[in-house]
Design a protein around this motif. Structure first.
Motif, PDB file in Angstrom:
ATOM      1  N   ILE A 134      -7.697 -14.501  64.829  1.00 40.23           N
ATOM      2  CA  ILE A 134      -8.654 -14.698  65.617  1.00 40.23           C
ATOM      3  C   ILE A 134      -8.299 -14.483  67.099  1.00 40.23           C
ATOM      4  O   ILE A 134      -7.278 -14.581  67.447  1.00 40.23           O
ATOM      5  CB  ILE A 134      -9.242 -15.977  65.153  1.00 40.23           C
ATOM      6  N   PRO A 135      -9.271 -13.885  67.870  1.00 41.55           N
ATOM      7  CA  PRO A 135      -9.077 -13.525  69.154  1.00 41.55           C
ATOM      8  C   PRO A 135      -8.931 -14.491  70.206  1.00 41.55           C
ATOM      9  O   PRO A 135      -8.549 -14.818  71.237  1.00 41.55           O
ATOM     10  CB  PRO A 135     -10.036 -12.463  69.579  1.00 41.55           C
ATOM     11  N   SER A 136      -9.767 -15.854  69.838  1.00 36.11           N
ATOM     12  CA  SER A 136      -9.819 -16.808  70.988  1.00 36.11           C
ATOM     13  C   SER A 136     -10.254 -18.129  70.189  1.00 36.11           C
ATOM     14  O   SER A 136     -10.312 -18.227  68.867  1.00 36.11           O
ATOM     15  CB  SER A 136     -10.883 -16.434  72.001  1.00 36.11           C
ATOM     16  N   ARG A 137     -10.544 -19.237  71.110  1.00 29.25           N
ATOM     17  CA  ARG A 137     -10.802 -20.442  70.622  1.00 29.25           C
ATOM     18  C   ARG A 137     -12.216 -20.590  69.620  1.00 29.25           C
ATOM     19  O   ARG A 137     -12.267 -21.383  68.868  1.00 29.25           O
ATOM     20  CB  ARG A 137     -10.928 -21.320  71.748  1.00 29.25           C
ATOM     21  N   ALA A 138     -13.182 -19.686  70.231  1.00 28.53           N
ATOM     22  CA  ALA A 138     -14.412 -19.601  69.608  1.00 28.53           C
ATOM     23  C   ALA A 138     -14.124 -19.170  68.005  1.00 28.53           C
ATOM     24  O   ALA A 138     -15.039 -19.927  67.130  1.00 28.53           O
ATOM     25  CB  ALA A 138     -15.274 -18.183  70.048  1.00 28.53           C
ATOM     26  N   GLY A 139     -13.078 -18.419  67.622  1.00 25.56           N
ATOM     27  CA  GLY A 139     -12.684 -18.183  66.258  1.00 25.56           C
ATOM     28  C   GLY A 139     -12.606 -19.497  65.431  1.00 25.56           C
ATOM     29  O   GLY A 139     -12.439 -19.561  64.140  1.00 25.56           O
ATOM     30  N   LEU A 140     -11.946 -20.482  66.200  1.00 24.98           N
ATOM     31  CA  LEU A 140     -11.490 -21.785  65.354  1.00 24.98           C
ATOM     32  C   LEU A 140     -12.795 -22.446  64.808  1.00 24.98           C
ATOM     33  O   LEU A 140     -12.572 -23.117  63.759  1.00 24.98           O
ATOM     34  CB  LEU A 140     -10.727 -22.817  66.383  1.00 24.98           C
ATOM     35  N   ARG A 141     -13.743 -22.087  65.383  1.00 23.97           N
ATOM     36  CA  ARG A 141     -14.985 -22.830  64.825  1.00 23.97           C
ATOM     37  C   ARG A 141     -15.192 -22.103  63.306  1.00 23.97           C
ATOM     38  O   ARG A 141     -15.906 -23.136  62.548  1.00 23.97           O
ATOM     39  CB  ARG A 141     -16.358 -22.415  65.625  1.00 23.97           C
ATOM     40  N   ASP A 142     -15.036 -20.973  62.685  1.00 26.29           N
ATOM     41  CA  ASP A 142     -15.182 -20.252  61.695  1.00 26.29           C
ATOM     42  C   ASP A 142     -13.970 -20.769  60.491  1.00 26.29           C
ATOM     43  O   ASP A 142     -14.215 -20.581  59.573  1.00 26.29           O
ATOM     44  CB  ASP A 142     -15.022 -18.918  61.902  1.00 26.29           C
ATOM     45  N   ILE A 143     -13.165 -21.438  61.208  1.00 25.96           N
ATOM     46  CA  ILE A 143     -11.954 -21.944  60.202  1.00 25.96           C
ATOM     47  C   ILE A 143     -12.198 -22.995  59.377  1.00 25.96           C
ATOM     48  O   ILE A 143     -12.690 -23.984  60.219  1.00 25.96           O
ATOM     49  CB  ILE A 143     -10.577 -21.903  61.087  1.00 25.96           C
ATOM     50  N   ASP A 144     -11.752 -23.319  58.286  1.00 22.21           N
ATOM     51  CA  ASP A 144     -12.025 -24.608  57.452  1.00 22.21           C
ATOM     52  C   ASP A 144     -10.983 -25.785  58.064  1.00 22.21           C
ATOM     53  O   ASP A 144      -9.920 -25.670  57.679  1.00 22.21           O
ATOM     54  CB  ASP A 144     -11.815 -24.346  56.018  1.00 22.21           C
ATOM     55  N   LEU A 145     -11.540 -26.291  59.030  1.00 17.64           N
ATOM     56  CA  LEU A 145     -10.687 -27.393  59.719  1.00 17.64           C
ATOM     57  C   LEU A 145     -10.220 -28.544  58.743  1.00 17.64           C
ATOM     58  O   LEU A 145      -9.368 -29.044  59.032  1.00 17.64           O
ATOM     59  CB  LEU A 145     -11.236 -27.831  61.059  1.00 17.64           C
TER      60      LEU A 145
END
Length: 150
Positions: A134-145
């Motif tokens: 992912i390129p940035s923090r915004a991509g962390l929202r799409d990860i299954d946390l």
């Protein structure tokens, strides 16, 4: 190779030679990878992403790490996100940083909670982004946390 392709396309009956490949995840993944590569090289990135995406978990399932990485790089090359099942590659500290960053904490806030410097947080985040594709923090929202939450 012809039998594998025909089996993957559903052009042969279950009892014909080559049909048994449909039951082998590695062969299904190889077919999806090859088709995705062909689509990408023929300038059809959206269709290539759709073809490549299912190959990654299949390669991961059978432990074919080099093939999974190849599929991830092909997926990234056609504009897809290869975040798939790579969360297990994160260290415990990277996981903690990723979870806190996804919750919206700043680097300084994360550093305070984990008793590390904000620069170390930035270093961990860069490694997380690279490992998850992912390129940035915004991509962390799409990860299954849920998978990542320590």
């Amino acid at each position: 190779m012809l039998h594998r392709c025909r089996a993957l396309l559903g052009e042969i009956e279950p009892e014909m030679p080559g049909a048994e490949l449909l039951n082998h995840p590695f062969e299904r993944a190889r077919g999806a990878l090859q088709f995705g590569q062909w689509l990408r090289r023929n300038r059809q990135p959206a269709r290539a992403r759709d073809a490549l995406q299912p190959s990654i978990p299949l390669f991961d399932e059978v432990g074919a790490r080099p093939w999974a990485e190849l599929a991830r790089s092909e997926l990234r090359a056609c504009g897809g996100s290869a975040a798939g099942n790579t969360a297990e590659a994160l260290t415990a500290q990277e996981r903690e940083v990723a979870v806190l960053a996804a919750r919206g904490l700043t680097n300084r806030e994360i550093a305070t909670r984990l008793f590390i410097s904000h620069r170390t947080v930035g270093h961990h985040l860069q490694k997380v982004f690279r490992k998850l594709g992912i390129p940035s923090r915004a991509g962390l929202r799409d990860i299954d946390l849920v998978r990542l939450d320590p």
